[in-house]
Design a protein around this motif. Structure first.
Motif, PDB file in Angstrom:
ATOM      1  N   PHE A   1      45.335  20.736  35.742  1.00 20.03           N
ATOM      2  CA  PHE A   1      46.037  21.711  36.594  1.00 20.03           C
ATOM      3  C   PHE A   1      47.465  21.911  36.093  1.00 20.03           C
ATOM      4  O   PHE A   1      47.944  23.028  35.936  1.00 20.03           O
ATOM      5  N   LEU A   2      48.151  20.795  35.820  1.00 18.65           N
ATOM      6  CA  LEU A   2      49.568  20.899  35.476  1.00 18.65           C
ATOM      7  C   LEU A   2      49.736  21.583  34.120  1.00 18.65           C
ATOM      8  O   LEU A   2      50.597  22.429  33.939  1.00 18.65           O
ATOM      9  N   ASP A   3      48.835  21.240  33.167  1.00 18.81           N
ATOM     10  CA  ASP A   3      48.989  21.878  31.839  1.00 18.81           C
ATOM     11  C   ASP A   3      48.812  23.381  31.954  1.00 18.81           C
ATOM     12  O   ASP A   3      49.450  24.154  31.262  1.00 18.81           O
ATOM     13  N   GLN A   4      47.905  23.783  32.872  1.00 21.15           N
ATOM     14  CA  GLN A   4      47.682  25.228  33.023  1.00 21.15           C
ATOM     15  C   GLN A   4      48.891  25.896  33.651  1.00 21.15           C
ATOM     16  O   GLN A   4      49.335  26.961  33.226  1.00 21.15           O
ATOM     17  N   ALA A   5      49.443  25.245  34.703  1.00 22.22           N
ATOM     18  CA  ALA A   5      50.393  25.966  35.557  1.00 22.22           C
ATOM     19  C   ALA A   5      51.795  25.920  34.984  1.00 22.22           C
ATOM     20  O   ALA A   5      52.634  26.708  35.353  1.00 22.22           O
TER      21      ALA A   5
ATOM     22  N   SER B   1      47.356  26.295  26.087  1.00 20.44           N
ATOM     23  CA  SER B   1      47.023  26.774  27.454  1.00 20.44           C
ATOM     24  C   SER B   1      47.081  28.282  27.469  1.00 20.44           C
ATOM     25  O   SER B   1      48.047  28.866  26.976  1.00 20.44           O
ATOM     26  N   GLU B   2      46.026  28.933  28.022  1.00 20.63           N
ATOM     27  CA  GLU B   2      46.026  30.403  27.985  1.00 20.63           C
ATOM     28  C   GLU B   2      47.204  30.925  28.794  1.00 20.63           C
ATOM     29  O   GLU B   2      47.560  32.067  28.699  1.00 20.63           O
ATOM     30  N   GLY B   3      47.809  30.088  29.601  1.00 18.88           N
ATOM     31  CA  GLY B   3      48.896  30.576  30.450  1.00 18.88           C
ATOM     32  C   GLY B   3      50.134  30.899  29.637  1.00 18.88           C
ATOM     33  O   GLY B   3      51.123  31.351  30.129  1.00 18.88           O
ATOM     34  N   ARG B   4      50.032  30.661  28.281  1.00 23.55           N
ATOM     35  CA  ARG B   4      51.272  30.833  27.509  1.00 23.55           C
ATOM     36  C   ARG B   4      51.622  32.309  27.471  1.00 23.55           C
ATOM     37  O   ARG B   4      50.760  33.166  27.396  1.00 23.55           O
ATOM     38  N   THR B   5      52.925  32.618  27.497  1.00 26.95           N
ATOM     39  CA  THR B   5      53.308  34.043  27.506  1.00 26.95           C
ATOM     40  C   THR B   5      52.989  34.641  26.130  1.00 26.95           C
ATOM     41  O   THR B   5      53.019  33.940  25.136  1.00 26.95           O
TER      42      THR B   5
ATOM     43  N   VAL C   1      46.683  23.744  45.358  1.00 22.58           N
ATOM     44  CA  VAL C   1      46.733  25.150  45.785  1.00 22.58           C
ATOM     45  C   VAL C   1      47.991  25.810  45.229  1.00 22.58           C
ATOM     46  O   VAL C   1      47.946  26.905  44.640  1.00 22.58           O
ATOM     47  N   LEU C   2      49.129  25.113  45.339  1.00 26.68           N
ATOM     48  CA  LEU C   2      50.381  25.738  44.911  1.00 26.68           C
ATOM     49  C   LEU C   2      50.450  25.847  43.388  1.00 26.68           C
ATOM     50  O   LEU C   2      51.014  26.800  42.841  1.00 26.68           O
ATOM     51  N   LEU C   3      49.833  24.901  42.674  1.00 22.40           N
ATOM     52  CA  LEU C   3      49.814  25.038  41.209  1.00 22.40           C
ATOM     53  C   LEU C   3      48.989  26.261  40.815  1.00 22.40           C
ATOM     54  O   LEU C   3      49.369  27.028  39.920  1.00 22.40           O
ATOM     55  N   SER C   4      47.876  26.472  41.536  1.00 15.88           N
ATOM     56  CA  SER C   4      47.061  27.659  41.214  1.00 15.88           C
ATOM     57  C   SER C   4      47.844  28.929  41.543  1.00 15.88           C
ATOM     58  O   SER C   4      47.831  29.896  40.769  1.00 15.88           O
ATOM     59  N   VAL C   5      48.569  28.917  42.661  1.00 11.96           N
ATOM     60  CA  VAL C   5      49.353  30.108  43.031  1.00 11.96           C
ATOM     61  C   VAL C   5      50.365  30.390  41.930  1.00 11.96           C
ATOM     62  O   VAL C   5      50.534  31.520  41.472  1.00 11.96           O
ATOM     63  N   ARG C   6      51.026  29.325  41.432  1.00  9.74           N
ATOM     64  CA  ARG C   6      52.033  29.532  40.392  1.00  9.74           C
ATOM     65  C   ARG C   6      51.387  30.116  39.141  1.00  9.74           C
ATOM     66  O   ARG C   6      51.882  31.063  38.533  1.00  9.74           O
ATOM     67  N   LYS C   7      50.191  29.597  38.805  1.00 11.99           N
ATOM     68  CA  LYS C   7      49.522  30.089  37.586  1.00 11.99           C
ATOM     69  C   LYS C   7      49.193  31.582  37.765  1.00 11.99           C
ATOM     70  O   LYS C   7      49.435  32.393  36.872  1.00 11.99           O
TER      71      LYS C   7
ATOM     72  N   ARG D   1      50.610  33.769  39.733  1.00 10.63           N
ATOM     73  CA  ARG D   1      51.837  34.595  39.727  1.00 10.63           C
ATOM     74  C   ARG D   1      52.352  34.731  38.302  1.00 10.63           C
ATOM     75  O   ARG D   1      52.743  35.804  37.853  1.00 10.63           O
ATOM     76  N   ARG D   2      52.317  33.644  37.523  1.00 13.08           N
ATOM     77  CA  ARG D   2      52.846  33.715  36.152  1.00 13.08           C
ATOM     78  C   ARG D   2      52.029  34.716  35.346  1.00 13.08           C
ATOM     79  O   ARG D   2      52.575  35.551  34.636  1.00 13.08           O
ATOM     80  N   LYS D   3      50.719  34.707  35.542  1.00 10.04           N
ATOM     81  CA  LYS D   3      49.871  35.636  34.769  1.00 10.04           C
ATOM     82  C   LYS D   3      50.213  37.066  35.181  1.00 10.04           C
ATOM     83  O   LYS D   3      50.445  37.926  34.346  1.00 10.04           O
ATOM     84  N   ALA D   4      50.380  37.309  36.497  1.00 11.30           N
ATOM     85  CA  ALA D   4      50.690  38.673  36.954  1.00 11.30           C
ATOM     86  C   ALA D   4      52.030  39.093  36.366  1.00 11.30           C
ATOM     87  O   ALA D   4      52.174  40.196  35.834  1.00 11.30           O
TER      88      ALA D   4
END
Lengths: 58, 180, 155, 89
Positions: free
Chosen positions: B132-136, B161-165, D69-75, D77-80
């Motif tokens: 979770f943390l690596d993704q977020a 992580s795909e979350g990278r900008t 839940v909040l980590l998923s929300v952050r992810k 929001r970051r993607k958006a």
């Protein structure tokens, strides 16, 4: 040498506090309980020290 | 986080760890057991991320070690079961003598099973939260939005992580100077 | 239905229910403060239940709550830091939340200590009480430090 | 009736928290309501003499569920936000 001394002191301090807390938490005190408590307190003391060092190191 | 929160976290972390171990050890005497204690211990470790920052947690948590601990906990549970099998009883049957009730030894093999489950659940929760943390948490140095827990991708966990900008943060470690 | 259970029901209706309504309505900051208060009240109810049902093992639940409650509140501070700090906290809200979070703890822990068997259990109850007070006071302060305050992230 | 007054009160709390959890739409608000629901459920289990289940609910629902839940929300929001930035470029 001094570094290892402070490390042992910190671990010892945490261990004494946590072993005391363990004795407070348990209902019946017997040898096995104290043994498990000593081990658990040592583990938690190591965790506490590792956390402090991880937090302080920049 | 403000300084008092950091001090509180560093003081409470060992207490939470000990509470978790206490709950694991006294599974058969008072409410608790391997699962509850394991989750409490894993949450204690994440106090580092919540109160200090992600890098502090990464220094303490190596995902490979915890994956190993996860497997070891599982193996421990199996071995205790097989032990009963080897000594002629059925799988997972209790072969140890029942001590006096209300003490740790009163559960026969149950405390051993609790300990194995405790190790396994704690390690599993740590590994789960690592995903979770690596993704977020990704580097946001491009648009300067300061993110609490910066992590240079390709760290210990090694997964990109795909979350990278989209700008691609290969140079991320170099540009880390600006952030905390 | 002895006195302890009646006290537990009263605390649930008078304290926990308003805190729960505070969690379900209003701005995010007030919800998190209400969640912190609800955790403290839940731990106190566990202590009352342990005395009411004459089961000292219920104090373990209060112990876990006392240890994990502040962590749950700090999760919001960590992940919603900017949002929480955007709106300036009214000093009245800060004071009342701090007092509400701290005052009931001795009011419950001390009678339970007196009623419980003396010795290590009283120490355990006092330890739980200290954890509750420290955690609740700290979380309220962390949530309501004004933006200019020491609340910079990640340092 | 007097004997199970705590059970009735706990059930009332779970009903209130459960309804609020269903009505909450925004994930951030829902995380807080879920924490409240977890507490109400733990109290209900404790009052129904199931301390092990209450302890499991407390261990998971107090700190772990809001964190995830909040980590998923952050992810999300970051993607958006990064997608919006792509549209501007």
């Amino acid at each position: 040498m001094a570094r290892r001394l402070t490390a042992a002191l910190e671990l010892g301090a945490w261990w004494v506090a946590l072993a005391g807390l363990w004795l407070v938490l348990i209902q019946t005190v017997d040898t096995l309980e104290c043994g498990v408590g000593a081990g658990a307190a040592l583990l938690a003391a190591y965790g506490g020290r590792a956390a402090r060092r991880a937090a302080v190191r920049r | 986080m403000p300084a008092p929160v950091r001090r509180y976290a560093l003081a409470v972390l060992p207490l939470t760890l000990l509470t978790g171990l206490y709950v694991v050890a006294h599974g058969q005497v008072s409410p608790g057991g391997g699962f509850q204690g394991g989750v409490v211990a894993a949450t204690a470790l994440h106090l580092l991320y919540i109160a200090i920052d992600y890098r502090a947690l990464r220094r303490v948590r190596s995902v490979a070690l915890f994956t190993l601990a996860d497997a070891a906990g599982e193996a421990g549970y199996l071995l205790v079961g097989l032990g009963a099998l080897l000594s002629g009883a059925a799988f997972l049957r209790n072969v140890l003598p029942y001590g006096t009730t209300g003490t740790l030894a009163s559960g026969g093999t149950v405390p051993l099973l609790n300990a194995a489950v405790g190790v396994e659940v704690a390690a599993a929760v740590v590994v789960l939260l690592a995903q979770f943390l690596d993704q977020a948490i990704v580097i946001e140095s491009a648009d300067g939005s300061q993110d609490q827990g910066h992590t240079p991708q390709g760290g210990a966990s090694g997964r990109t992580s795909e979350g990278r900008t989209p700008q691609g943060q290969k140079s991320a470690p170099g540009s880390e100077g600006g952030r905390r | 239905m002895n006195g302890w259970l009646a006290a537990a029901c009263a605390l649930l209706l008078v304290g926990f229910l308003p805190a729960l309504l505070g969690i379900c309505t209003g701005p995010v900051r007030r919800r998190v403060l209400a969640q912190n208060l609800a955790t403290v009240l839940a731990a106190l109810v566990m202590l009352l239940l342990s005395q009411g049902y004459a089961r000292p093992s219920y104090t373990d639940m209060a112990l876990v709550l006392a240890v994990l409650g502040p962590v749950g509140t700090l999760v919001y501070e960590r992940l919603l830091g900017e949002e929480l700090r955007a709106s300036r906290p009214r000093p009245l809200v800060t004071r009342t939340m701090t007092v509400l979070g701290v005052a009931p703890v001795p009011a419950v822990v001390l009678p339970v200590c007196v009623a419980a068997t003396p010795g290590r259990t009283t120490l355990k109850l006092l330890f739980i009480g200290c954890l509750l007070v420290a955690g609740s006071a700290l979380c309220t302060r962390a949530l309501t430090t004004p933006p200019g305050g020491g609340g910079s992230d990640g340092r | 009736m007097g004997g199970d007054l705590p059970v009735v009160v706990a059930l009332l709390l779970v009903a209130v928290a459960g309804t609020a959890a269903v009505l909450a739409r925004d994930p951030v608000r829902q995380a807080a309501v879920l924490a409240g629901l977890g507490l109400a459920l733990a109290l209900l289990f404790a009052v129904l003499q199931a301390p092990d289940v209450a302890l499991s609910q407390l261990a998971v629902g107090t700190a772990l569920t809001p964190l995830m839940v909040l980590l998923s929300v952050r992810k999300v929001r970051r993607k958006a936000r990064s997608e919006r930035r792509e549209e501007h470029e």
